[in-house]
Scaffold this motif. Structure first.
Motif, PDB file in Angstrom:
ATOM      1  N   TYR A   6      17.879   4.195  -2.398  1.00 15.05           N
ATOM      2  CA  TYR A   6      19.207   3.957  -2.951  1.00 15.05           C
ATOM      3  C   TYR A   6      19.469   4.495  -4.358  1.00 15.05           C
ATOM      4  O   TYR A   6      20.307   3.937  -5.055  1.00 15.05           O
ATOM      5  CB  TYR A   6      19.507   2.451  -2.944  1.00 15.05           C
ATOM      6  CG  TYR A   6      19.556   1.890  -1.557  1.00 15.05           C
ATOM      7  CD1 TYR A   6      20.556   2.252  -0.673  1.00 15.05           C
ATOM      8  CD2 TYR A   6      18.585   1.007  -1.111  1.00 15.05           C
ATOM      9  CE1 TYR A   6      20.603   1.746   0.613  1.00 15.05           C
ATOM     10  CE2 TYR A   6      18.625   0.486   0.169  1.00 15.05           C
ATOM     11  CZ  TYR A   6      19.635   0.857   1.023  1.00 15.05           C
ATOM     12  OH  TYR A   6      19.673   0.358   2.287  1.00 15.05           O
ATOM     13  N   PRO A   7      18.822   5.560  -4.790  1.00 16.99           N
ATOM     14  CA  PRO A   7      19.204   6.069  -6.111  1.00 16.99           C
ATOM     15  C   PRO A   7      20.647   6.578  -6.060  1.00 16.99           C
ATOM     16  O   PRO A   7      21.119   7.062  -5.015  1.00 16.99           O
ATOM     17  CB  PRO A   7      18.213   7.206  -6.373  1.00 16.99           C
ATOM     18  CG  PRO A   7      17.775   7.650  -5.024  1.00 16.99           C
ATOM     19  CD  PRO A   7      17.807   6.396  -4.160  1.00 16.99           C
ATOM     20  N   SER A   8      21.362   6.444  -7.172  1.00 19.99           N
ATOM     21  CA  SER A   8      22.776   6.826  -7.186  1.00 19.99           C
ATOM     22  C   SER A   8      22.982   8.287  -6.788  1.00 19.99           C
ATOM     23  O   SER A   8      23.975   8.625  -6.135  1.00 19.99           O
ATOM     24  CB  SER A   8      23.401   6.546  -8.557  1.00 19.99           C
ATOM     25  OG  SER A   8      22.729   7.267  -9.566  1.00 19.99           O
ATOM     26  N   GLU A   9      22.028   9.156  -7.141  1.00 21.21           N
ATOM     27  CA  GLU A   9      22.162  10.567  -6.783  1.00 21.21           C
ATOM     28  C   GLU A   9      22.160  10.754  -5.260  1.00 21.21           C
ATOM     29  O   GLU A   9      22.886  11.580  -4.727  1.00 21.21           O
ATOM     30  CB  GLU A   9      21.033  11.416  -7.385  1.00 21.21           C
ATOM     31  CG  GLU A   9      20.916  11.341  -8.892  1.00 21.21           C
ATOM     32  CD  GLU A   9      20.160  10.100  -9.388  1.00 21.21           C
ATOM     33  OE1 GLU A   9      19.326   9.516  -8.644  1.00 21.21           O
ATOM     34  OE2 GLU A   9      20.436   9.696 -10.528  1.00 21.21           O
ATOM     35  N   LYS A  10      21.338   9.984  -4.582  1.00 18.60           N
ATOM     36  CA  LYS A  10      21.240  10.098  -3.120  1.00 18.60           C
ATOM     37  C   LYS A  10      22.523   9.599  -2.458  1.00 18.60           C
ATOM     38  O   LYS A  10      23.047  10.227  -1.539  1.00 18.60           O
ATOM     39  CB  LYS A  10      20.030   9.323  -2.612  1.00 18.60           C
ATOM     40  CG  LYS A  10      19.710   9.578  -1.161  1.00 18.60           C
ATOM     41  CD  LYS A  10      18.408   8.922  -0.766  1.00 18.60           C
ATOM     42  CE  LYS A  10      17.476   9.994  -0.257  1.00 18.60           C
ATOM     43  NZ  LYS A  10      16.166   9.487   0.121  1.00 18.60           N
ATOM     44  N   ILE A  11      23.038   8.474  -2.925  1.00 23.03           N
ATOM     45  CA  ILE A  11      24.281   7.933  -2.363  1.00 23.03           C
ATOM     46  C   ILE A  11      25.441   8.868  -2.662  1.00 23.03           C
ATOM     47  O   ILE A  11      26.265   9.155  -1.782  1.00 23.03           O
ATOM     48  CB  ILE A  11      24.541   6.510  -2.896  1.00 23.03           C
ATOM     49  CG1 ILE A  11      23.477   5.554  -2.318  1.00 23.03           C
ATOM     50  CG2 ILE A  11      25.947   6.047  -2.526  1.00 23.03           C
ATOM     51  CD1 ILE A  11      23.506   4.165  -2.881  1.00 23.03           C
ATOM     52  N   GLN A  14      25.254  11.726  -0.269  1.00 26.31           N
ATOM     53  CA  GLN A  14      25.650  11.322   1.081  1.00 26.31           C
ATOM     54  C   GLN A  14      27.172  11.296   1.216  1.00 26.31           C
ATOM     55  O   GLN A  14      27.721  11.744   2.229  1.00 26.31           O
ATOM     56  CB  GLN A  14      25.078   9.940   1.422  1.00 26.31           C
ATOM     57  CG  GLN A  14      23.592   9.934   1.616  1.00 26.31           C
ATOM     58  CD  GLN A  14      23.008   8.540   1.683  1.00 26.31           C
ATOM     59  OE1 GLN A  14      23.652   7.545   1.354  1.00 26.31           O
ATOM     60  NE2 GLN A  14      21.754   8.454   2.092  1.00 26.31           N
ATOM     61  N   ILE A  15      27.837  10.796   0.192  1.00 26.97           N
ATOM     62  CA  ILE A  15      29.302  10.721   0.231  1.00 26.97           C
ATOM     63  C   ILE A  15      29.903  12.111   0.064  1.00 26.97           C
ATOM     64  O   ILE A  15      30.752  12.532   0.861  1.00 26.97           O
ATOM     65  CB  ILE A  15      29.821   9.753  -0.855  1.00 26.97           C
ATOM     66  CG1 ILE A  15      29.375   8.319  -0.523  1.00 26.97           C
ATOM     67  CG2 ILE A  15      31.346   9.842  -0.964  1.00 26.97           C
ATOM     68  CD1 ILE A  15      29.591   7.324  -1.640  1.00 26.97           C
ATOM     69  N   ALA A  16      29.458  12.841  -0.948  1.00 21.03           N
ATOM     70  CA  ALA A  16      30.017  14.172  -1.234  1.00 21.03           C
ATOM     71  C   ALA A  16      29.786  15.144  -0.084  1.00 21.03           C
ATOM     72  O   ALA A  16      30.650  15.973   0.218  1.00 21.03           O
ATOM     73  CB  ALA A  16      29.418  14.723  -2.525  1.00 21.03           C
ATOM     74  N   GLY A  17      28.627  15.050   0.561  1.00 18.06           N
ATOM     75  CA  GLY A  17      28.302  15.942   1.666  1.00 18.06           C
ATOM     76  C   GLY A  17      28.815  15.457   3.011  1.00 18.06           C
ATOM     77  O   GLY A  17      28.535  16.061   4.040  1.00 18.06           O
TER      78      GLY A  17
END
Length: 126
Positions: A6-11, A14-17
Motif C-alpha cells: 500500500y505505498p502511496s506511489e503504488k496506489i 494503480q489509479i493513474a494507469g
C-alpha cells in the motif's frame, strides 16, 4: 507487509494507469471506507475485489456490504458475472464474505517481499 502492498506511489499508479478502480465511501465529509477492483489479469471474464477496508469505528454500519454491492453492480455493468477476492485464511472477515454470498474455491500462498499471504480465494456468481 503493508509497506509492500500500500505505498502511496503504488496506489497512485494503480489509479493513474486505470489498473484498479477505487470506490470511496464518505461519511460526514470524511473518507471512512474504500474498495478497489478490476478484471483479473489472467481472466478478464472474472473481476477481482482487491481491497475492502472500513475504519474500525464504522464497522457494523453496513459500509462493507454497500461497497461489495457497488462492485457487484459495476461488474454486471461490464457484462461479467463472477467476482473473486482473496482473504487471509486466519482473517475473521471470511465469515462476512460468506454472508455476502462468497464461497472458498481454492487456497493460495502468495509471496509479498519477505512475507507470505496465506489466502483463500473466494468467489461469488452475480
Amino acid at each position: 507487509m503493508l509497506g509492500e502492498i500500500y505505498p502511496s506511489e503504488k496506489i497512485t499508479a494503480q489509479i493513474a494507469g486505470n489498473l484498479q478502480t477505487y470506490l470511496l465511501l464518505i461519511e460526514d465529509w470524511q473518507p471512512v471506507a474504500f474498495a478497489a477492483y478490476s478484471p483479473r489479469e489472467e481472466d478478464a471474464d472474472i473481476y477481482k475485489l482487491h481491497k475492502l477496508y472500513c475504519l474500525p469505528i464504522t464497522q457494523g454500519k453496513g459500509y462493507g456490504k454497500i461497497l461489495i454491492e457497488a462492485v457487484c453492480q459495476k461488474t454486471r455493468d461490464n457484462g461479467k458475472h463472477t467476482l473473486d477476492l482473496n482473504v487471509n485464511r486466519y482473517n475473521k472477515a471470511k465469515t462476512f464474505y460468506e454472508k455476502m454470498g462468497f464461497a472458498v474455491v481454492y487456497e493460495e500462498d502468495i509471496p509479498i517481499g519477505p512475507y507470505w499471504m496465506n489466502d483463500y480465494v473466494m468467489r461469488k456468481e452475480i
